[in-house]
Design a protein around this motif. Structure first.
Motif, PDB file in Angstrom:
ATOM      1  N   THR A 271       4.644   3.872  -4.216  1.00 22.98           N
ATOM      2  CA  THR A 271       4.141   5.019  -4.982  1.00 22.98           C
ATOM      3  C   THR A 271       4.566   4.949  -6.450  1.00 22.98           C
TER       4      THR A 271
ATOM      5  N   THR B 145     -10.522  -6.994  -1.027  1.00 26.86           N
ATOM      6  CA  THR B 145      -9.697  -6.798   0.164  1.00 26.86           C
ATOM      7  C   THR B 145      -8.256  -7.201  -0.148  1.00 26.86           C
ATOM      8  N   THR B 146      -7.313  -6.561   0.539  1.00 28.19           N
ATOM      9  CA  THR B 146      -5.894  -6.862   0.354  1.00 28.19           C
ATOM     10  C   THR B 146      -5.378  -7.467   1.655  1.00 28.19           C
TER      11      THR B 146
ATOM     12  N   MET C  36       0.824  -1.215   0.000  1.00 26.42           N
ATOM     13  CA  MET C  36       0.000   0.000   0.000  1.00 26.42           C
ATOM     14  C   MET C  36       0.859   1.266   0.000  1.00 26.42           C
TER      15      MET C  36
ATOM     16  N   ALA D  54      -2.057   0.941  -4.441  1.00 25.66           N
ATOM     17  CA  ALA D  54      -2.986   1.623  -3.528  1.00 25.66           C
ATOM     18  C   ALA D  54      -4.046   2.410  -4.301  1.00 25.66           C
ATOM     19  N   SER D  55      -3.656   3.046  -5.412  1.00 25.79           N
ATOM     20  CA  SER D  55      -4.649   3.775  -6.219  1.00 25.79           C
ATOM     21  C   SER D  55      -5.669   2.807  -6.796  1.00 25.79           C
ATOM     22  N   TRP D  56      -5.148   1.688  -7.307  1.00 25.73           N
ATOM     23  CA  TRP D  56      -6.060   0.671  -7.859  1.00 25.73           C
ATOM     24  C   TRP D  56      -7.013   0.184  -6.751  1.00 25.73           C
ATOM     25  N   ALA D  57      -6.477  -0.072  -5.565  1.00 24.02           N
ATOM     26  CA  ALA D  57      -7.305  -0.603  -4.468  1.00 24.02           C
ATOM     27  C   ALA D  57      -8.403   0.384  -4.074  1.00 24.02           C
ATOM     28  N   ARG D  58      -8.081   1.671  -4.116  1.00 19.25           N
ATOM     29  CA  ARG D  58      -9.103   2.688  -3.780  1.00 19.25           C
ATOM     30  C   ARG D  58     -10.263   2.651  -4.782  1.00 19.25           C
ATOM     31  N   GLU D  59      -9.930   2.333  -6.029  1.00 17.45           N
ATOM     32  CA  GLU D  59     -10.984   2.264  -7.055  1.00 17.45           C
ATOM     33  C   GLU D  59     -11.760   0.949  -7.022  1.00 17.45           C
ATOM     34  N   HIS D  60     -11.290   0.002  -6.217  1.00 20.07           N
ATOM     35  CA  HIS D  60     -11.952  -1.314  -6.128  1.00 20.07           C
ATOM     36  C   HIS D  60     -12.179  -1.666  -4.659  1.00 20.07           C
ATOM     37  N   PRO D  61     -13.039  -0.890  -3.990  1.00 22.97           N
ATOM     38  CA  PRO D  61     -13.198  -1.070  -2.541  1.00 22.97           C
ATOM     39  C   PRO D  61     -13.783  -2.429  -2.142  1.00 22.97           C
TER      40      PRO D  61
END
Ligand SMILES: NC(=O)c1ccc[n+]([C@@H]2O[C@H](COP(=O)([O-])OP(=O)(O)OC[C@H]3O[C@@H](n4cnc5c(N)ncnc54)[C@H](OP(=O)(O)O)[C@@H]3O)[C@@H](O)[C@H]2O)c1
Length: 227
Positions: free
Chosen positions: A40, A61-62, A37, A51-58
């Motif tokens: 950068t 879970t990671t 996460m 982390a950007s991808w994860a924010r767009e796919h809430p």
């Protein structure tokens, strides 16, 4: 269905996004969640950091590799080929026992530049190494011969009229993977090759695949077996 995806690269992200959009509960596994996460730098294909991808796919879970493996009723191995056995050991044999492990990884060694060579071939394969290391797991080699975008949407190319290969020792598991690839992603020309030794064949398509990629300058192509 609960799905574990071991590996957070381009393939892990693409499979996770597609399967979550179908309503499945998806956990992506990494060696170290906070380190992943905190990254950068963009991904190898210029894609945004995880982390950007994860924010767009809430909905995705990671988790750690072990947690993601434990989460899955079915688990995908999308770790870098040279790290697959180590990563799967970290995921834990007990968390993979009795389950289908869809092995998408390729034993590509980039240490001498491009094109990469296979670190195992001819008399063995990464699929077989994984099956030997995890005898209680039903390893099914699939999807390793196509780009991530085509894995989840074969119809993007030639209306989906191109071929995919599946192999693994457990016939019921193989059939189930063929069924799921059709139901989830729309794969229609899936050729069941037989036991996991056939991974020697499907992994050996990669030296040709990378050369075609170098020549065609796009990863959006596939093999079509005409019979
Ligand atoms: N890219 C494609 O379109 C494509 C197509 C077909 C097949 N494949 C195969 O699919 C696999 C994934 O490809 P990719 O491009 O998504 O990702 P990748 O860059 O090959 O790496 C995926 C993951 O490997 C993990 N990893 C690296 N070294 C590790 C180690 N020592 N121990 C444990 N894990 C380690 C990383 O985990 P961390 O998050 O912990 O750093 C990363 O999340 C590869 O085997 C590739 O050959 C890729």
């Amino acid at each position: 269905m609960n799905i574990g995806i071991l590996g957070a690269g381009m393939v892990g992200q693409t499979l996770a996004a597609s399967l979550a959009s179908l309503g499945h509960s998806v956990a992506v596994g990494t060696r170290n969640v906070s380190a992943l996460m905190a990254r950068t730098e963009p991904g190898p294909y210029g894609n945004p950091p995880y982390a950007s991808w994860a924010r767009e796919h809430p909905a995705v879970t990671t988790r750690t590799l072990a947690e993601a493996a434990a989460h899955g009723d079915i688990v995908f191995n999308v770790l870098a080929g040279g790290a697959a056995l180590e990563g799967l050991r970290a995921a834990g044999a007990q968390n993979l026992a009795g389950k289908i492990l869809v092995d998408v990884s390729n034993p590509l060694d980039f240490s001498k530049g491009f094109p990469p060579f296979l670190s195992v071939a001819n008399t063995d394969s990464l699929g077989e190494q994984i099956q030997r290391a995890f005898p209680a797991t039903k390893v099914v080699k699939a999807l390793n011969t196509v780009n991530a975008m085509l894995m989840v949407d074969p119809r993007q190319l030639n209306g989906g009229d191109h071929s995919l290969f599946v192999c693994g020792n457990d016939e019921v598991a193989r059939n189930e993977v063929v069924r799921l690839l059709g139901e989830w992603f729309g794969w229609s020309d899936v050729i069941e090759l037989g036991d996991i030794t056939n991974a020697r064949g499907t992994e050996q398509l990669l030296p040709m695949w990378v050369r075609l990629y170098g020549r065609l300058q796009t990863p959006m192509f596939n093999f079509k077996i005409v019979r």
